[in-house]
Design an enzyme around this catalytic site. Structure first.
Site, PDB file in Angstrom:
ATOM      1  N   ASP A  84       0.846  -1.200   0.000  1.00 48.79           N
ATOM      2  CA  ASP A  84       0.000   0.000   0.000  1.00 48.79           C
ATOM      3  C   ASP A  84       0.875   1.241   0.000  1.00 48.79           C
ATOM      4  O   ASP A  84       2.006   1.218   0.491  1.00 48.79           O
ATOM      5  CB  ASP A  84      -0.847   0.067   1.281  1.00 48.79           C
ATOM      6  CG  ASP A  84      -1.752  -1.132   1.457  1.00 48.79           C
ATOM      7  OD1 ASP A  84      -2.074  -1.783   0.454  1.00 48.79           O
ATOM      8  OD2 ASP A  84      -2.121  -1.392   2.618  1.00 48.79           O
TER       9      ASP A  84
HETATM   10  N1  URA Z   1      -1.163  -5.958   4.034  1.00 47.83           N
HETATM   11  C1  URA Z   1      -1.659  -4.716   3.986  1.00 47.83           C
HETATM   12  O1  URA Z   1      -2.706  -4.424   4.561  1.00 47.83           O
HETATM   13  N2  URA Z   1      -0.983  -3.787   3.302  1.00 47.83           N
HETATM   14  C2  URA Z   1       0.156  -4.029   2.650  1.00 47.83           C
HETATM   15  O2  URA Z   1       0.730  -3.128   2.046  1.00 47.83           O
HETATM   16  C3  URA Z   1       0.656  -5.334   2.700  1.00 47.83           C
HETATM   17  C4  URA Z   1      -0.019  -6.296   3.387  1.00 47.83           C
END
Ligand code: URA
Length: 269
Positions: free
Chosen positions: A138
């Site tokens: 993310d």
């Molecule tokens: N889980 C998440 O919620 N975000 C990420 O970036 C990776 C794994």
């Protein structure tokens, strides 16, 4: 060239190939014209490469390379043997990059704002085959992110069948209540809006509001949604590990390194 190079000389014959070309073909080492190779690495058009060579800007094994139509074996050691504009050649195709992804940049080729690709040399955006992220983090997640131009490797790393574990450090808004570990390990946790329960995941408690969570899948916002399912909220998320590969302590956010063959193999160890 010999005039009869399209001739079939039969099995065992060298035909018009040199011994070196024959050996490379048998070892499946690709060869490429120098202009095509450099163009595919983002250095410029084939015309640009001819011009650059003429000006003495390309060397191979210490000598000026003037004929950019020459075919050379594309071996991983080429960056130690070829210089372009006084700099070692970029890594050839088959590269794997480990990036310490900073917060606020996106794992995308096209979105507005900062992209992870902006952290790499500009020329690399023009490479063919293109570099892609191995899965995604993310925008507001930091840490270990692999990038590669090797599609087979990418699929091997993200395939759930391979069970390449990803470990995240999560800082939480509320203290853990002690039930999370067994819920995550159960293989029965169903995320909102999904139809298949999550594969078992491993929780290691660091403090009342901090934990390491190891997962083998890569569902959308998975770690954040796992803690949300327990009534908690992830405030800070950082990936520390993928398979047998850890984010090195001395790799600052935004910094990256090229992985060696042994480091790439360690992902699956
Ligand atoms: N889980 C998440 O919620 N975000 C990420 O970036 C990776 C794994």
């Amino acid at each position: 060239d010999m005039p009869n190079e399209d001739f079939n000389f039969g099995p065992g014959s060298l035909g018009s190939q040199t011994l070196m070309q024959r050996r490379n073909a048998m070892a499946k080492i690709p060869t490429s014209r120098v202009d095509r190779l450099l163009s595919s690495m983002g250095y410029g058009s084939r015309k640009d490469m001819a011009r650059m060579a003429k000006a003495g800007g390309i060397t191979l094994d210490g000598d000026d390379l003037t004929d950019v139509t020459m075919r050379i074996p594309v071996t991983p050691d080429l960056p130690t043997r070829m210089e372009v504009d006084g700099e070692p050649l970029d890594p050839v195709a088959g590269m794997v990059i480990l990036l310490n992804k900073p917060l606020g940049v996106t794992c995308s080729h096209k979105e507005e704002g900062g992209l992870v690709y902006d952290l790499l040399p500009k020329r690399w955006k023009l490479r063919d085959p293109a570099l892609s992220t191995v899965g995604r983090l993310d925008k507001q997640t930091s840490g270990l992110l692999l990038l590669t131009d090797d599609g087979d490797l990418l699929h091997r790393v993200i395939s759930p069948k391979r069970h390449v574990t990803k470990t995240y450090r999560a800082k939480l808004a509320r203290p853990l209540d002690g039930t999370e570990g067994s819920l995550f390990a159960s293989g029965e946790l169903m995320l909102e809006g999904e139809e298949k329960p999550l594969a078992p995941a491993r929780l290691e408690v660091v403090s009342p509001t901090e934990a390491l969570l190891s997962v083998t899948e890569g569902r959308y916002h998975q770690v954040r949604r796992m803690f949300a399912a327990t009534g908690n909220h992830v405030e800070d998320l950082h990936r520390e590990r993928q398979g047998g590969l850890s984010l090195p302590d001395d790799l600052a956010p935004g910094q990256w390194k090229l992985l060696s063959a042994a480091e790439i193999a360690s992902i699956f160890a």
